[in-house]
Design a protein around this motif. Structure first.
Motif, PDB file in Angstrom:
ATOM      1  N   LEU A   1     137.170 -61.753  88.368  1.00 42.90           N
ATOM      2  CA  LEU A   1     137.766 -60.462  88.228  1.00 42.90           C
ATOM      3  C   LEU A   1     136.897 -59.171  89.024  1.00 42.90           C
ATOM      4  N   PHE A   2     135.517 -59.437  89.045  1.00 47.65           N
ATOM      5  CA  PHE A   2     134.635 -58.767  89.733  1.00 47.65           C
ATOM      6  C   PHE A   2     134.529 -58.950  91.364  1.00 47.65           C
ATOM      7  N   ASP A   3     134.787 -60.063  91.594  1.00 56.58           N
ATOM      8  CA  ASP A   3     134.734 -60.452  92.952  1.00 56.58           C
ATOM      9  C   ASP A   3     136.093 -60.138  93.645  1.00 56.58           C
ATOM     10  N   ALA A   4     137.206 -60.179  92.738  1.00 58.14           N
ATOM     11  CA  ALA A   4     138.519 -59.801  93.352  1.00 58.14           C
ATOM     12  C   ALA A   4     138.469 -58.025  93.613  1.00 58.14           C
ATOM     13  N   VAL A   5     137.755 -57.521  92.717  1.00 55.35           N
ATOM     14  CA  VAL A   5     137.470 -56.043  93.016  1.00 55.35           C
ATOM     15  C   VAL A   5     136.950 -55.712  94.321  1.00 55.35           C
ATOM     16  N   LEU A   6     135.664 -56.422  94.532  1.00 53.06           N
ATOM     17  CA  LEU A   6     134.998 -56.353  95.642  1.00 53.06           C
ATOM     18  C   LEU A   6     135.659 -56.557  96.696  1.00 53.06           C
ATOM     19  N   ASP A   7     136.532 -57.570  96.743  1.00 48.66           N
ATOM     20  CA  ASP A   7     137.638 -57.903  97.952  1.00 48.66           C
ATOM     21  C   ASP A   7     138.568 -56.839  98.338  1.00 48.66           C
ATOM     22  N   ASP A   8     139.342 -56.192  97.377  1.00 51.54           N
ATOM     23  CA  ASP A   8     140.330 -55.589  97.341  1.00 51.54           C
ATOM     24  C   ASP A   8     139.640 -54.169  97.975  1.00 51.54           C
ATOM     25  N   GLU A   9     138.412 -53.837  97.584  1.00 50.18           N
ATOM     26  CA  GLU A   9     138.087 -52.359  97.849  1.00 50.18           C
ATOM     27  C   GLU A   9     137.322 -52.557  99.266  1.00 50.18           C
ATOM     28  N   GLY A  10     137.610 -53.482  99.844  1.00 49.50           N
ATOM     29  CA  GLY A  10     137.006 -53.604 101.278  1.00 49.50           C
ATOM     30  C   GLY A  10     135.870 -54.542 101.616  1.00 49.50           C
TER      31      GLY A  10
ATOM     32  N   THR B   1     133.135 -44.911 101.012  1.00 46.40           N
ATOM     33  CA  THR B   1     134.461 -44.371 101.449  1.00 46.40           C
ATOM     34  C   THR B   1     135.417 -45.499 102.408  1.00 46.40           C
ATOM     35  N   VAL B   2     135.201 -46.558 101.810  1.00 43.77           N
ATOM     36  CA  VAL B   2     135.714 -47.736 102.773  1.00 43.77           C
ATOM     37  C   VAL B   2     137.253 -47.694 102.345  1.00 43.77           C
ATOM     38  N   SER B   3     138.106 -47.807 103.621  1.00 42.13           N
ATOM     39  CA  SER B   3     139.360 -47.793 103.450  1.00 42.13           C
ATOM     40  C   SER B   3     139.931 -48.983 102.767  1.00 42.13           C
ATOM     41  N   LYS B   4     140.688 -48.935 101.743  1.00 45.94           N
ATOM     42  CA  LYS B   4     141.588 -49.893 101.416  1.00 45.94           C
ATOM     43  C   LYS B   4     142.581 -50.545 102.105  1.00 45.94           C
ATOM     44  N   ASP B   5     143.043 -50.018 103.259  1.00 42.60           N
ATOM     45  CA  ASP B   5     143.849 -50.570 103.892  1.00 42.60           C
ATOM     46  C   ASP B   5     143.403 -51.634 104.908  1.00 42.60           C
ATOM     47  N   ALA B   6     142.043 -51.792 104.987  1.00 43.24           N
ATOM     48  CA  ALA B   6     141.389 -53.008 105.568  1.00 43.24           C
ATOM     49  C   ALA B   6     141.490 -54.153 104.753  1.00 43.24           C
TER      50      ALA B   6
ATOM     51  N   PRO C   1     140.565 -57.677 103.222  1.00 39.19           N
ATOM     52  CA  PRO C   1     139.409 -58.621 103.417  1.00 39.19           C
ATOM     53  C   PRO C   1     139.798 -60.007 103.710  1.00 39.19           C
ATOM     54  N   ALA C   2     138.908 -60.841 104.704  1.00 34.59           N
ATOM     55  CA  ALA C   2     139.442 -62.065 105.093  1.00 34.59           C
ATOM     56  C   ALA C   2     139.299 -62.920 103.640  1.00 34.59           C
ATOM     57  N   HIS C   3     140.216 -64.064 103.541  1.00 32.20           N
ATOM     58  CA  HIS C   3     140.219 -64.899 102.430  1.00 32.20           C
ATOM     59  C   HIS C   3     138.751 -65.866 102.294  1.00 32.20           C
ATOM     60  N   HIS C   4     138.265 -65.708 101.134  1.00 34.42           N
ATOM     61  CA  HIS C   4     137.341 -66.510 101.038  1.00 34.42           C
ATOM     62  C   HIS C   4     137.564 -67.288  99.398  1.00 34.42           C
ATOM     63  N   HIS C   5     136.830 -68.249  99.128  1.00 31.01           N
ATOM     64  CA  HIS C   5     136.693 -68.747  98.147  1.00 31.01           C
ATOM     65  C   HIS C   5     135.837 -68.049  96.973  1.00 31.01           C
ATOM     66  N   VAL C   6     136.536 -67.984  95.728  1.00 32.12           N
ATOM     67  CA  VAL C   6     135.701 -67.202  94.634  1.00 32.12           C
ATOM     68  C   VAL C   6     134.804 -68.209  93.998  1.00 32.12           C
ATOM     69  N   GLN C   7     133.468 -67.952  94.052  1.00 28.42           N
ATOM     70  CA  GLN C   7     132.797 -68.933  93.591  1.00 28.42           C
ATOM     71  C   GLN C   7     132.685 -68.735  91.947  1.00 28.42           C
TER      72      GLN C   7
ATOM     73  N   SER D   1     142.322 -47.017  90.811  1.00 24.67           N
ATOM     74  CA  SER D   1     142.959 -48.275  91.022  1.00 24.67           C
ATOM     75  C   SER D   1     142.800 -49.046  89.715  1.00 24.67           C
ATOM     76  N   LEU D   2     143.731 -49.825  89.009  1.00 25.42           N
ATOM     77  CA  LEU D   2     143.428 -50.561  88.115  1.00 25.42           C
ATOM     78  C   LEU D   2     144.073 -51.998  88.382  1.00 25.42           C
ATOM     79  N   TYR D   3     142.878 -52.786  88.093  1.00 28.47           N
ATOM     80  CA  TYR D   3     143.213 -54.471  88.523  1.00 28.47           C
ATOM     81  C   TYR D   3     143.118 -55.059  86.975  1.00 28.47           C
ATOM     82  N   VAL D   4     144.093 -55.854  86.984  1.00 31.08           N
ATOM     83  CA  VAL D   4     144.568 -56.628  85.880  1.00 31.08           C
ATOM     84  C   VAL D   4     144.186 -58.108  85.975  1.00 31.08           C
TER      85      VAL D   4
END
Length: 420
Positions: A108-117, A172-177, A179-185, A21-24
């Motif tokens: 960007l790092f927090d967005a990656v962690l969020d999208d990866e489950g 091996t966390v599923s990317k289909d899950a 994540p709940a929305h949270h504020h990026v600090q 996956s590529l995050y931009v």
């Protein structure tokens, strides 16, 4: 050029041949950062197994034993103790040069962690991390190189195995899950933009040269900049404010460059929105200072410029309002048919700006029909203001401006009639 995770970003296979996956992180067509994440098969020694296999030679004291440990059973026992895992791996992580120390890396790092489950930083493996990446992990998550081990050029933290033992397979966390929305600090405040609060990297090349290749400068003025951070105004010093117009789209960019260091502190496009780019006075009676809110890259920030004279402040306001309307997709070109005056506001009796001659071309942003005066008024980009395009009033009935495309079709039709 910029800060990377891996020491060699060219080691990874082609993105099209993998499931990575590529995050931009981008604003419009400007790429500010990217991250590449993929699953890799690794063999690593869990901390618990390592503790069981390590022994202290009898001839060594405890201080030397840390440096000279051995594994019971030799290499084969070590190989049998390795655990095969498939973690999600951060293969590349990049922030463009000139945009460091603004919190973009953390965003960007927090967005990656969020999208990866909703992963934790310790649940990722890091490919051949560079010194800036190790400093990033230490500053934001208190993770150091001593807290993990390298396995086939991947840094894996010990907590990865501890969290697996707690019952969750984090590799091996599923990317289909979702994540709940949270504020990026963002814990790197924009206060670091102020030169007194950060080290400046002064280079010989002018940072504006990269923009001027595709943008034309039409305004520049020396002024003082203030940035609003942590509920107070911070003085960024003296410098020059520039307006640059994109040749392709016509959009206008506002850039403030610090005097001496030539460091770019403010860089954003002007837009015509209710909550953004609206000039306000700093205080009643102060006609030398303008304040506004703008979206710079991914953050909304508040700025203020203080000019030497009220005339310079008024000139800046005119150029600022002109830039807000430039490059709009719904604008159209008009040709002036009769001399017509430009007023500051929709009201015909508002302040007069200038007189447009016959044949002048203007870009119309909006049209309003005033039924009480039997006339149509148009908001134009340059000079910023309003003109009458047609009137049914007895005093000044007639057409003052027409759509350029309609005018061209009329002239073509007239020319064809004459030739016939």
């Amino acid at each position: 050029q910029g800060s990377c995770t891996s020491k060699d970003v060219h080691e990874q296979p082609d993105l099209r041949t993998t499931g990575d996956s590529l995050y931009v992180l981008a604003e419009g067509c400007d790429v500010l950062g990217l991250a590449r994440v993929g699953t890799r098969s690794l063999r690593a020694l869990p901390p618990s197994a390592a503790e069981e296999k390590l022994v202290q030679p009898a001839c060594c004291d405890s201080a030397q034993a840390v440096k000279s440990t051995a594994v019971k059973g030799g290499y084969r026992a070590y190989q049998n103790s390795l655990q095969e895992i498939k973690p999600r791996c951060l293969l590349e992580f990049f922030i463009a040069r000139g945009f460091n120390r603004r919190g973009l890396g953390r965003l960007l790092f927090d967005a990656v962690l969020d999208d990866e489950g909703r992963l934790k930083p310790t649940q990722l493996a890091y490919h051949n991390p560079s010194e800036p990446m190790l400093a990033f992990l230490k500053r934001h998550f208190q993770l150091e190189l001593a807290d993990g081990k390298l396995s086939a050029s991947f840094l894996l933290f010990d907590k990865y195995f501890q969290e697996e033992e707690d019952g969750a397979d984090k590799g091996t966390v599923s990317k289909d899950a979702k994540p709940a929305h949270h504020h990026v600090q963002n814990d790197e405040p924009v206060l670091e933009e102020v030169p007194e609060m950060a080290e400046l990297n002064v280079e010989k090349a002018d940072p504006l040269d990269a923009y001027k290749a595709d943008e034309d400068e039409f305004y520049s003025r020396r002024t003082k900049l203030f940035c609003f951070n942590n509920n107070e105004w911070q003085d960024a010093g003296a410098g020059d404010v520039h307006f640059l117009r994109e040749k392709a789209s016509g959009r206008v960019r506002l850039v403030w460059q610090q005097e001496g260091s030539r460091r770019v502190v403010t860089n954003h496009f002007l837009c015509n929105k209710d909550n953004l780019c609206n000039l306000e006075r700093h205080s009643k009676g102060n006609d030398k200072t303008w304040m506004w809110m703008a979206k710079e890259r991914v953050f909304e920030r508040r700025f203020a410029l203080k000019f030497k004279t009220s005339e310079e402040a008024a000139e800046f306001r005119d150029k600022f309002e002109e830039g807000k309307l430039s490059g709009a997709e719904d604008s159209s070109d008009y040709v002036v048919l009769k001399k017509v005056g430009v007023t500051e506001k929709l009201d015909l009796r508002s302040r007069h700006i200038r007189l447009l001659p016959v044949g002048a071309r203007v870009k119309v942003q909006a049209v309003e029909y005033i039924a009480s005066e039997l006339r149509a008024r148009a908001q134009i980009v340059s000079p910023a203001g309003w003109i009458t395009i047609f009137s049914h009033s007895k005093d000044d009935a007639g057409s003052y401006a027409a759509d350029a495309s309609d005018m061209q079709r009329y002239l073509d039709k007239l020319q064809a009639t004459k030739q016939a």
